[in-house]
Write a protein that holds these residues in place. Structure first.
Motif: not given
Length: 87
Positions: A83-87, A34-36, A41-47
């Motif tokens: 959110a990451l897939s953009g759909r 969560y802190s990432c 998108t790299d922060g979302w991916e780490l989460f």
């Protein structure tokens, strides 16, 4: 649950519940991901990776996850993935 969840509220609810049960390893895993969250998108991916790691650990029986917390975790994974897939 709908796609309109408050990620902060859901994470806070999980952290509070796990603090009450002294689930320090799980708290660290969730908080580190969560802190990432930096808006990129790299922060979302780490989460997302931390959420998936928690779900996998719970599935393998490394810790007990009540149904309501499992639902929260699944909802977070679904919303962040979307959110990451953009759909």
């Amino acid at each position: 649950m709908s796609d309109q969840i408050d990620i902060h509220d859901e994470v806070t609810a999980l952290l509070n519940a796990w603090c009450d049960r002294r689930m320090y390893k799980e708290i660290c895993t969730l908080y580190n991901g969560y802190s990432c969250m930096n808006g990129l998108t790299d922060g979302w991916e780490l989460f997302l990776q931390s959420l998936r790691r928690l779900r996998s650990n719970a599935f393998r029986g490394e810790f007990d996850l009540p149904p309501n917390e499992q639902e929260r975790l699944d909802d977070l994974i679904r919303v962040v993935s979307k959110a990451l897939s953009g759909r």
